[in-house]
Scaffold this active site. Sequence first.
Site, PDB file in Angstrom:
ATOM      1  N   ARG A  58     -27.697  -8.388 -13.284  1.00  0.00           N
ATOM      2  CA  ARG A  58     -28.087  -9.653 -12.645  1.00  0.00           C
ATOM      3  C   ARG A  58     -27.231 -10.846 -13.055  1.00  0.00           C
ATOM      4  NH1 ARG A  58     -31.954  -6.370 -12.629  1.00  0.00           N
ATOM      5  NH2 ARG A  58     -31.081  -5.942 -14.668  1.00  0.00           N
ATOM      6  N   THR A  59     -27.035 -11.002 -14.348  1.00  0.00           N
ATOM      7  CA  THR A  59     -26.405 -12.240 -14.810  1.00  0.00           C
ATOM      8  C   THR A  59     -24.970 -12.325 -14.285  1.00  0.00           C
ATOM      9  OG1 THR A  59     -27.764 -12.070 -16.785  1.00  0.00           O
ATOM     10  CG2 THR A  59     -25.976 -13.673 -16.838  1.00  0.00           C
ATOM     11  N   LYS A  87      -8.332  -2.983 -28.715  1.00  0.00           N
ATOM     12  CA  LYS A  87      -7.172  -2.738 -29.597  1.00  0.00           C
ATOM     13  C   LYS A  87      -7.251  -3.591 -30.853  1.00  0.00           C
ATOM     14  CE  LYS A  87      -4.369  -2.641 -25.411  1.00  0.00           C
ATOM     15  NZ  LYS A  87      -3.407  -3.512 -24.695  1.00  0.00           N
ATOM     16  N   ARG A 108     -20.825 -13.166 -22.124  1.00  0.00           N
ATOM     17  CA  ARG A 108     -21.937 -12.474 -22.802  1.00  0.00           C
ATOM     18  C   ARG A 108     -21.331 -11.684 -23.950  1.00  0.00           C
ATOM     19  NH1 ARG A 108     -26.610  -8.974 -19.940  1.00  0.00           N
ATOM     20  NH2 ARG A 108     -27.335 -11.087 -19.600  1.00  0.00           N
ATOM     21  N   HIS A 136     -30.322 -17.142 -24.134  1.00  0.00           N
ATOM     22  CA  HIS A 136     -29.900 -16.742 -22.781  1.00  0.00           C
ATOM     23  C   HIS A 136     -30.245 -17.933 -21.878  1.00  0.00           C
ATOM     24  CE1 HIS A 136     -28.817 -14.478 -19.373  1.00  0.00           C
ATOM     25  NE2 HIS A 136     -29.527 -13.369 -19.552  1.00  0.00           N
TER      26      HIS A 136
HETATM   27  N1   CP Z   1     -31.851 -10.708 -17.095  1.00  0.00           N
HETATM   28  C1   CP Z   1     -30.628 -10.248 -17.412  1.00  0.00           C
HETATM   29  O1   CP Z   1     -29.942 -10.809 -18.273  1.00  0.00           O
HETATM   30  O2   CP Z   1     -30.245  -9.149 -16.721  1.00  0.00           O
HETATM   31  P1   CP Z   1     -28.842  -8.405 -16.871  1.00  0.00           P
HETATM   32  O3   CP Z   1     -28.797  -7.870 -18.289  1.00  0.00           O
HETATM   33  O4   CP Z   1     -28.829  -7.352 -15.833  1.00  0.00           O
HETATM   34  O5   CP Z   1     -27.769  -9.447 -16.683  1.00  0.00           O
END
Ligand code: CP
Length: 311
Positions: A58-59, A87, A108, A136
């Site tokens: 999603r993110t 590496k 991320r 998040h």
């Molecule tokens: N909610 C969320 O962070 O989903 P993903 O890990 O799929 O990005």
Amino acid sequence: MIYTINYMDSKSFVSIADCSKDDILQLIRTAGQFEQHPNQKLLEGKVCATLFFEPSTRTRLSFETAINRLGGRVIGFSDAATTSSSKGETLKDTIKMVSNYADVIIMRHHLEGAARYASEITDIPIVNAGDGANQHPSQTLLDIYSIYKTQGTLENLTITMVGDLKYGRTVHSLLTGMSHFNPTFCFVAPEELRLPDIYKQFMDKNGIRYSEHTEFSQDVINQSDILYMTRVQRERFTDLIEYEKVKNVYVLNNQMLENSKDNLRILHPLPRVNEIAQDVDDNPKAYYFEQAKNGVFARQAIISTVLNYGT
Ligand code: CP
């Protein structure tokens, strides 16, 4: 329509704790405008990098959709194993390199504090798409936008968070973001996955009401305006025997919602494993798929804000 967006002190979006109440309200207003008019060429000529050192559906895809709808270009990776970090290249060097190519970095990373660290070594905006068990914030913005859309207000709500409250970065971010709006929190978790003390200290200091429970009881469900279910995250456990002990501890099913409030909405950051039974999906109180859709508009608001369009 071109929006003039000029708020938030920081050019990066690393933690929801960096946002004032006004910042959050302005961002959800902007998300609402993007929901009305999602296709605008505000990012024409801009390159946005999505660096995902951890898996995501999603993110990453909603950030990339947001950028595409705003006319920007996307570079990046979804699997760090295909990059030179495999590496031995350091995060510092990776960030410095990508800063040569892009106008904003969305990242991320499994290390807590990685996005903050990145924001200190580059001049381009960093957007935190999740750092370990820490924060998040873009998820929080879409969660708050979803709460506002479903409740018509952010003030004085009873929000119940269920599941992995120890490692759940979406929980940590959401309680911080909602702290501006006089919430009452119920935290439901097994002993092993209780909310860390640092968040309880934060709530105590800010006079926020909360209670902790190990039982996912009808009383807790029936008093809630928002039920925020979370997954027990296998990837955060070093001892998989510990994970096996708690992985199925709470499962929400339709019957448990029979006496819930009319305005109750069930949120989940997703992915779901088995903590919400499939029979809940058709219940009008289930909102998690719409919540994920709201991520595009919330992320359009974040990207356009950090790039400071119209100013
Ligand atoms: N909610 C969320 O962070 O989903 P993903 O890990 O799929 O990005």
